[in-house]
Scaffold this active site. Structure first.
Site, PDB file in Angstrom:
ATOM      1  N   PHE A 133       0.852  -1.183   0.000  1.00  4.66           N
ATOM      2  CA  PHE A 133       0.000   0.000   0.000  1.00  4.66           C
ATOM      3  C   PHE A 133       0.900   1.250   0.000  1.00  4.66           C
ATOM      4  O   PHE A 133       1.905   1.283   0.712  1.00  4.66           O
ATOM      5  CB  PHE A 133      -0.897  -0.014   1.239  1.00  4.66           C
ATOM      6  N   ASP A 210       1.723  -5.590   7.649  1.00  8.63           N
ATOM      7  CA  ASP A 210       0.554  -4.718   7.520  1.00  8.63           C
ATOM      8  C   ASP A 210      -0.670  -5.621   7.405  1.00  8.63           C
ATOM      9  O   ASP A 210      -0.787  -6.400   6.450  1.00  8.63           O
ATOM     10  CB  ASP A 210       0.716  -3.833   6.273  1.00  8.63           C
ATOM     11  N   TYR A 235     -11.060   0.511  10.484  1.00  8.87           N
ATOM     12  CA  TYR A 235     -12.258   1.056   9.824  1.00  8.87           C
ATOM     13  C   TYR A 235     -12.724   0.215   8.646  1.00  8.87           C
ATOM     14  O   TYR A 235     -13.706   0.550   8.003  1.00  8.87           O
ATOM     15  CB  TYR A 235     -12.037   2.519   9.390  1.00  8.87           C
ATOM     16  N   LYS A 236     -12.026  -0.885   8.377  1.00  7.76           N
ATOM     17  CA  LYS A 236     -12.479  -1.767   7.293  1.00  7.76           C
ATOM     18  C   LYS A 236     -13.351  -2.866   7.905  1.00  7.76           C
ATOM     19  O   LYS A 236     -14.492  -2.633   8.267  1.00  7.76           O
ATOM     20  CB  LYS A 236     -11.279  -2.342   6.554  1.00  7.76           C
ATOM     21  N   ARG A 385     -12.349  -3.624  -7.565  1.00  6.23           N
ATOM     22  CA  ARG A 385     -12.220  -4.444  -6.365  1.00  6.23           C
ATOM     23  C   ARG A 385     -13.602  -4.654  -5.744  1.00  6.23           C
ATOM     24  O   ARG A 385     -14.302  -3.685  -5.448  1.00  6.23           O
ATOM     25  CB  ARG A 385     -11.344  -3.653  -5.391  1.00  6.23           C
TER      26      ARG A 385
HETATM   27  C1  LIG Z   1      -2.899  -1.997   3.392  1.00  8.04           C
HETATM   28  C2  LIG Z   1      -3.062  -0.622   3.970  1.00  8.04           C
HETATM   29  N1  LIG Z   1      -2.059  -0.088   4.682  1.00  8.04           N
HETATM   30  C3  LIG Z   1      -2.157   1.149   5.204  1.00  8.04           C
HETATM   31  C4  LIG Z   1      -3.288   1.910   5.027  1.00  8.04           C
HETATM   32  C5  LIG Z   1      -3.330   3.305   5.593  1.00  8.04           C
HETATM   33  O1  LIG Z   1      -4.045   3.342   6.769  1.00  8.04           O
HETATM   34  P1  LIG Z   1      -4.219   4.715   7.612  1.00  8.04           P
HETATM   35  O2  LIG Z   1      -5.019   5.620   6.771  1.00  8.04           O
HETATM   36  O3  LIG Z   1      -4.905   4.242   8.854  1.00  8.04           O
HETATM   37  O4  LIG Z   1      -2.881   5.260   7.904  1.00  8.04           O
HETATM   38  C6  LIG Z   1      -4.364   1.390   4.299  1.00  8.04           C
HETATM   39  C7  LIG Z   1      -5.583   2.193   4.087  1.00  8.04           C
HETATM   40  O5  LIG Z   1      -6.502   1.840   3.405  1.00  8.04           O
HETATM   41  C8  LIG Z   1      -4.239   0.089   3.754  1.00  8.04           C
HETATM   42  O6  LIG Z   1      -5.223  -0.455   3.038  1.00  8.04           O
END
Ligand SMILES: Cc1ncc(COP(=O)(O)O)c(C=O)c1O
Length: 411
Positions: A133, A210, A235-236, A385
């Site tokens: 990500f 992650d 939040y997912k 997705r």
């Molecule tokens: C795989 C992954 N890592 C990191 C993040 C970033 O998260 P945050 O906005 O809580 O920093 C996301 C956000 O969707 C994500 O999907």
């Protein structure tokens, strides 16, 4: 070629039957209902709100904040670690004292990456999977620029992710930290943690996972697979709400050696002694920085408790497998013949809870779907997705969404 009526009718009736026997179906009523006509396949970006949150949070505001005022910190103080323990025990395979809830995933990743790099002096390379990500990559690049390190990639296939061989091919004695996505945000490709952790440890590095697309969707065993560090959002699949605080995990055995990069008062020993110099707390609490967001943490607790009640990973994961397998079957039947390609792993043990489809007009189709009330995500370069949150998504949702997509994409 749009799906013929008989084929569609047969599939919808099969979907209806699967929904009727779904052991998780009763939990759908625990969520704020969807607006009429909306099919929601985006719980892997933002989960849906629990019905009881407004009343619960309202009560906390009136009684604990309004009535208890500053005195409520006597029990709020430990909330982040208490909820971390519940989350860790229910969904992460962590032991007490290894998880806390704080900040965003991005900030937690920074905190743990910096602490890990500090614990491997002399090692000047950080590895990251090439399809991670973006925020993960940005954080590591920023650290590397500031501290004179090098970021190298583990080759990750856009659809299939990476395996232990790919990780091994990038490891050497210069690598101090390896940062990997357990379930890839684009394709849902799922990594096999245990052999990857072993390979990383045998080269002397630490691993930071992650878990944003894993937690609440697929089984995670941080203790059993030998993980060092992990971060993830709430939040997912945990349905804690937009901007709800994230979590971080630090294996018990490492905690004393890892020094947090942000020396905040909430991570300090003897916080209220207001001492002139910083000494980190013992345990996971040292990774807190500033005042924790109490209302957000309470929302996390509700999400965790609901998923625990639904059986945790053993209740949720079979449904994730069944939903994505059903989606795959329908994609092969109705979408592949009209120009789509399945861009997620076909093996259920290699994927998470979303299904990704490649199509040359993916961006436009995503917009058309949204206009038709089917909410999904577009992901670069040309992917749609379909998120299938086990606690809320129905088989009928999946069937209807794919039927709609087939209608919209007919050349
Ligand atoms: C795989 C992954 N890592 C990191 C993040 C970033 O998260 P945050 O906005 O809580 O920093 C996301 C956000 O969707 C994500 O999907």
């Amino acid at each position: 070629m749009a799906p013929d009526d008989t084929g569609a009718a047969e599939v919808l009736s099969r979907a209806g039957a699967a929904d009727a026997t779904d052991p998780l179906s009763a939990y759908r009523d625990r969520f704020v209902p969807l607006p009429d006509g909306v099919i929601y396949l985006d719980g892997n970006s933002l989960g849906r709100p629990l019905r009881r949150l407004p009343e619960l949070l309202g009560r906390v505001i009136e009684e604990e904040w309004g009535g208890g005022l500053i005195r409520s910190w006597d029990h709020w103080e430990l909330l982040a670690s208490e909820v971390g323990d519940e989350l860790g025990a229910t969904l992460l395979g962590a032991r007490p004292g290894e998880v806390t809830v704080s900040d965003s995933t991005t900030v937690n990743l920074y905190k743990l990456a910096m602490a890990a790099i500090g614990a491997r002096p002399g090692r000047d390379v950080v590895l990251i999977d090439s399809d991670s990500f973006p925020t993960d990559r940005y954080v590591l690049d920023g650290i590397a620029e500031r501290h004179g390190l090098q970021v190298r990639e583990v080759a990750s296939h856009l659809d299939e992710g990476f395996d232990v061989e790919a990780v091994e091919a990038s490891l050497d004695e210069r690598v101090g930290l390896v940062c990997l996505s357990h379930v890839g945000y684009r394709s849902a490709a799922r990594a096999d943690m245990a052999p990857i952790n072993r390979a990383i440890h045998s080269s002397g590095a630490l691993v930071l996972w992650d878990l944003c697309h894993s937690v609440g969707a697929v089984p995670v065993d941080l203790t059993g697979t030998g993980c060092d560090l992990a971060v993830g959002c709430t939040y997912k699949y945990l349905n804690a709400g937009p901007g709800a605080p994230a979590f971080l995990y630090v294996r018990r055995e490492h905690q004393a050696q890892l020094r947090p990069p942000i020396w905040g008062w909430f991570g300090a020993a003897d916080q209220f002694e207001m001492g002139a110099s910083y000494e980190p707390r013992a345990g996971i609490g040292r990774f807190q920085a500033g005042t924790p967001p109490i209302l957000g943490i309470l929302s996390v607790r509700e999400g965790v408790r609901l998923l625990a009640e639904a059986g945790g990973p053993s209740g949720l994961y079979p449904k994730a497998v069944a939903l994505t397998a059903f989606g795959l079957e329908l994609a092969d039947r109705w979408l592949v013949p009209i120009g789509f390609r399945v861009a997620s792993p076909r093996r259920p043990d290699r994927r998470g809870a979303h299904l990704t489809l490649e199509h040359a007009r993916a961006r436009q189709l995503c917009q058309l779907l949204a206009r038709a009330g089917v909410l999904t995500d577009f992901r670069t370069p040309d992917r749609i997705r379909l998120g299938m949150a086990p606690i809320t998504t129905t088989f009928t949702d999946v069937a209807r969404a794919i039927l709609r997509l087939a209608e919209l994409a007919v050349p």
